[in-house]
Write an enzyme that holds these catalytic residues in place. Structure first.
Site, PDB file in Angstrom:
ATOM      1  N   GLY A  76      -2.491 -47.950  -8.773  1.00 16.00           N
ATOM      2  CA  GLY A  76      -1.847 -46.451  -8.390  1.00 16.00           C
ATOM      3  C   GLY A  76      -3.018 -45.797  -7.607  1.00 16.00           C
ATOM      4  O   GLY A  76      -2.798 -44.505  -7.498  1.00 16.00           O
ATOM      5  N   SER A  80       4.016 -59.614  -7.726  1.00 21.00           N
ATOM      6  CA  SER A  80       4.479 -58.952  -8.923  1.00 21.00           C
ATOM      7  C   SER A  80       5.513 -60.273  -9.777  1.00 21.00           C
ATOM      8  O   SER A  80       5.679 -61.178  -8.900  1.00 21.00           O
ATOM      9  CB  SER A  80       5.510 -58.195  -8.809  1.00 21.00           C
ATOM     10  OG  SER A  80       6.500 -58.362  -7.741  1.00 21.00           O
ATOM     11  N   ASP A  91       0.409 -59.431 -10.741  1.00 15.81           N
ATOM     12  CA  ASP A  91       0.343 -57.967 -10.922  1.00 15.81           C
ATOM     13  C   ASP A  91       1.546 -57.590 -12.252  1.00 15.81           C
ATOM     14  O   ASP A  91       2.428 -57.834 -11.883  1.00 15.81           O
ATOM     15  CB  ASP A  91       0.593 -57.389  -9.605  1.00 15.81           C
ATOM     16  CG  ASP A  91       0.099 -55.774  -9.451  1.00 15.81           C
ATOM     17  OD1 ASP A  91      -0.707 -55.401 -10.254  1.00 15.81           O
ATOM     18  OD2 ASP A  91       0.886 -55.098  -8.930  1.00 15.81           O
TER      19      ASP A  91
END
Ligand code: 13P
Ligand code: ZN
Length: 325
Positions: free
Chosen positions: A229, A56, A94
């Site tokens: 997810g 991230s 990400d």
């Protein structure tokens, strides 16, 4: 400053071409610690699976660009040195939320980036993705865009809108052709975090919207789709967390068979963060509780790695990516 090629990394293009043709998905795994990273590499080595390391923008900032690049390079080297031959490894940003996130990642060794404009109006999402694609493609870096909104929180809360809407298949061709993205994340009922779906009245879990996925696949033949997810939220680790002092309320993951079904369709990349996080945390809580006199964190770091490796071996089986290096 590094280019990903100097680090031995690959972009996602060839990985996805093969995954699409052969009906599997490449595991895209977030890591936030060295144990997690090592466990991922261990599992890919054993299964000879390609892998996309997800970082991230937060992790990029926290570890620092230099450290992250070197960690990824160490993964590539370890896979080579342990006799597994070439196992393709991609380092992917990400949920990059801005052009600057993506450009900085590309300049510091990422081989692939996601520009997540899914919360923006359609035209703004297109303009942002197009700008990132222009910068990335000049450097042969692949780009993932997103259309449709997932509910649930990412680690920085960036996606905690509490609402979701499915991807409209009618919009995907225009989005892909106008932006030039290499892959597309879509919303078909998955969500970030530990509560993924609402059970039906009879307690069964609803199906993901495979009809939307099939429609998109028809409109974009051969084009790689991404599923975010997609953690299955293993009850074993939820129970372990609660048994050893944690407090997690109701959790509901995506059923494994549904992830496997998506991987056989146009989904070429499946993102998993939560499963790794709760796995590592559960094991850490348990081991600390069992070793109250510990004064050295290696008491848990050494034990977490092999258990997490098993978790990732199982993910590779679900996605069908074993022996696809
Ligand atoms: P999970 O919360 O299901 O692990 O989702 C991970 C993800 O989409 C990372 O981008
Ligand atoms: Zn995500």
């Amino acid at each position: 400053m590094y280019t990903y090629k100097e680090l031995g990394l690959s972009n996602t293009r060839t990985m996805f071409e093969r995954a699409y043709k052969e009906g599997y998905a490449v595991p895209a795994l977030n890591f936030v610690s060295i144990e997690q990273f090592n466990a991922i590499i261990d599992a890919c080595e054993e299964k000879r699976s390609p892998v996309i390391l997800l970082a991230s923008p937060n992790l990029h900032r926290q570890l620092g660009a230099e450290m992250l690049a070197r960690v990824a390079q160490a993964g590539v080297d370890r896979l080579k040195h342990e006799g597994a031959g070439e196992v393709p490894v991609s380092l992917h940003l990400d949920h990059g939320m801005t052009y600057e996130h993506c450009a900085h990642a590309i300049e510091t060794g990422f081989s692939s980036v996601m520009i997540d404009g899914s919360a923006l109006p359609f035209e703004e999402n297109i303009a942002l993705a197009r700008k990132v694609v222009e910068y990335a493609h000049e450097r042969n870096v692949s780009v993932e865009g997103e259309l449709g909104v997932l509910s649930g929180a990412e680690e920085d809360g960036a996606h905690d809108g509490g609402y979701s809407h499915y991807t409209d298949p009618k919009m995907v061709e225009e989005f892909v052709s106008r932006t030039g993205v290499d892959s597309l994340a879509i919303s078909i009922g998955t969500s970030h975090g530990l509560v993924k779906m609402k059970p039906n009245h009879d307690g069964t879990l609803p199906e993901l919207r495979f009809d939307i996925l099939a429609d998109i696949q028809k409109r974009l033949p051969g084009f790689p789709i991404v599923l975010h997810g997609a953690s299955t939220i293993l009850p074993k680790y939820v129970e372990m967390i609660n048994q050893f002092g944690g407090k997690l309320d109701e959790t509901i993951g995506i059923p494994e068979d549904q992830v496997a079904k998506a991987a056989k369709m146009a989904v070429c990349k499946v993102n998993i963060a939560s499963d790794g996080w709760i796995g590592a945390l559960a094991l850490t809580r348990k081991i600390l509780a069992e070793n109250p006199g510990a004064i050295d964190s290696r008491v848990f770091t050494l034990k977490v790695r092999p258990e997490l490796k098993d978790l990732y071996l199982h993910k590779i089986d679900i996605m069908g990516s074993a022996n696809k290096a």
